[in-house]
Design an enzyme around this catalytic site. Structure first.
Site, short mmCIF file in Angstrom:
data_model
loop_
_atom_site.label_atom_id
_atom_site.label_comp_id
_atom_site.label_asym_id
_atom_site.label_seq_id
_atom_site.Cartn_x
_atom_site.Cartn_y
_atom_site.Cartn_z
N TYR A 196 3.12 62.69 27.84
CA TYR A 196 2.17 61.61 28.15
C TYR A 196 0.78 62.06 27.75
O TYR A 196 0.36 63.17 28.07
CB TYR A 196 2.21 61.31 29.65
CG TYR A 196 1.28 60.19 30.08
CD1 TYR A 196 1.48 58.88 29.65
CD2 TYR A 196 0.20 60.44 30.92
CE1 TYR A 196 0.63 57.86 30.05
CE2 TYR A 196 -0.65 59.42 31.33
CZ TYR A 196 -0.43 58.13 30.89
OH TYR A 196 -1.28 57.12 31.30
N LYS A 247 -8.32 65.85 34.72
CA LYS A 247 -7.85 66.35 36.02
C LYS A 247 -8.72 67.47 36.58
O LYS A 247 -9.83 67.19 37.02
CB LYS A 247 -6.37 66.70 35.92
CG LYS A 247 -5.57 65.43 35.50
CD LYS A 247 -4.08 65.47 35.65
CE LYS A 247 -3.51 64.08 35.49
NZ LYS A 247 -2.69 63.85 34.33
N ASP A 275 -2.72 69.00 24.49
CA ASP A 275 -3.16 68.16 25.59
C ASP A 275 -3.05 68.99 26.86
O ASP A 275 -1.97 69.11 27.44
CB ASP A 275 -2.31 66.89 25.66
CG ASP A 275 -2.71 66.02 26.84
OD1 ASP A 275 -3.55 66.45 27.65
OD2 ASP A 275 -2.15 64.91 26.96
#
Ligand SMILES: *Cc1c(COP(=O)(O)O)cnc(C)c1O
Length: 428
Positions: free
Chosen positions: A144, A267, A239
């Protein structure tokens, strides 16, 4: 435990917010029931609107690696707020957090801040396309990279939970430039590159996959991808929105000793405020506006509250080198405990773990990619999830999520959790 008030609040929310939530996986669709509304949180605990206390294994999907309402972050944000919350002009704080991030992460010279992981990945791909003057990218099934169009092709967790791996609204024109590969399958990557000579701008990958449960890279996979990229003029994008500042000070690049060309963050880097970032060596980053031709911008990018929170978080991680060791030990302790009680109760399962990312899969075979992750028994997971909830332990409401371990967890909390898993296992 009762969830009366949460259910009422959800019914109210559904009237004015699509599905009652601002991000789909929060809606409990894949586990059934209605979501829990949070009132406040501190350290390792969530306190909901019905007065229940839950031990939190989501931690806002990663950012709260040092616990909720972490004092240095709260202090930094409240102090900054009094001085004005947004200017749309440069501040010294942005340079300070950038310099700190550059010093912590291997192989990057410059970093640009954005407002989410989605923006970071989207911008990284545009930069890679501009820099290489090529259009196509390779992504891996089950990885994702946020919800921008190019990535909504077999995108793990949220997208997978809802059975809409290819979202309507993504045009065929966009989808054709995203080539899909199997995670941990180097030969698959090689053949895609051979079939599209000089067309691939970038390969984007979660260096430790975390959106189909936790799926570690098998030995040689990322090393091989790195080599293929170098040989073919392709930029490797890590990522690290989930792994950055979590698996090590320098993220997965440091842990695995592999250099990417562009790295994406989110995050943890925002300490719980909306922050993302992407970074690379100077030659690549100078290709961005205003220095270079690739456009990228943001009204609230580098926002002072967000930068203050992020800086307080990174400083804490940078000054206490033992944090990552503690996280490793706590998560290993939890893993050993879960093994012990699931075995004792004859449950069929697999556990994957890298550092403070861990996932439990209800299937006996190894989970190495999207296909094997999808084999897990979702009915068992539902019972497991709701059972743990009744015990006061909150894990992600989807079978395809990593648990995010926080340093705020005590060994008593971990023992409580293992005992809760033992109790729930007896009912599966
Ligand atoms: C969470 C996540 C994103 C998206 O970040 P948002 O802040 O939700 O947009 C991208 N990549 C990975 C690996 C993630 O875990």
């Amino acid at each position: 435990m009762l969830y009366q008030r949460s259910s009422q609040l959800f019914a109210e929310a559904e009237k004015v917010i699509p599905g009652g939530v601002n991000s789909p996986v929060r809606a409990f669709k894949s586990v059934g029931g209605t979501p829990i509304f949070v009132k406040q949180a501190k350290g390792a605990y969530l306190y909901d609107e019905d007065g229940n206390r839950l031990i939190d294994y989501i931690n806002s999907w990663g950012p709260m690696i040092l616990g909720h309402a972490f004092e240095p972050v709260v202090q930094a944000v409240t102090e900054k707020a009094k001085l004005g919350t947004s200017f749309g002009m440069p501040t010294e704080l942005e340079t300070q957090i950038a310099a700190l991030a550059v010093s912590m992460v291997p192989n990057i010279d410059k970093i640009r801040f954005v407002n989410s992981g989605t923006e970071a990945c989207m911008s990284a791909v545009r930069l890679a396309r501009g820099f290489t003057k090529r259009d196509k990218i390779i992504k891996f099934a089950g990885c994702y990279h946020g919800h921008s169009d190019s990535f909504l092709i077999q995108a793990g967790s949220g997208a997978m939970t809802f059975g809409t791996p290819n979202s309507p609204g993504v045009t065929a024109g966009t989808a054709k430039d995203t080539l899909l590969a199997k995670y941990n399958d180097l030969e698959n990557v090689r053949s895609l590159i051979e079939a599209n000579p000089n067309e691939i701008a970038a390969i984007i990958v979660e260096p430790v996959a975390g959106n189909m449960g936790c799926v570690p890279p098998i030995k040689g996979f990322l090393e091989g991808v790195r080599q293929l990229c170098s040989e073919n003029g392709i930029l490797l994008i890590f990522d690290e929105v989930m792994t950055g500042f979590r698996l090590a000070k320098g993220g997965a690049q440091e842990l695995l000793n592999i250099n990417a060309d562009i790295v994406c963050f989110g995050k943890v880097i925002g300490g719980g405020l909306p922050v993302g970032a992407f970074a690379a060596r100077e030659e690549i980053m100078n290709y961005l506006a205003p220095l270079g031709p690739v456009y990228q911008a943001g009204t609230l990018s580098g926002n002072p509250l967000a930068m203050a929170a992020g800086k307080a978080m990174l400083e804490s991680l940078n000054t206490d080198a033992a944090i990552f060791q503690r996280l490793e030990e706590k998560t290993a302790y939890l893993e050993a405990g879960i093994h012990r009680v699931l075995k004792a109760n004859n449950i069929i399962y697999t556990i994957n773990r890298v550092g403070s990312m861990i996932s439990v899969h209800f299937d006996a075979s190894p989970v190495v990619d999207f296909q094997t992750a999808a084999k897990g028994d979702n009915e068992t997971f539902k019972k497991f999830f709701h059972g743990l909830l009744q015990e006061g332990v909150y894990i992600a409401p989807s079978a395809y999520e990593t648990w995010f371990i926080t340093d705020a967890l005590s060994y008593e909390d971990l023992d409580f959790t293992i005992n809760a898993i033992d109790n729930v296992s007896k009912t599966l």
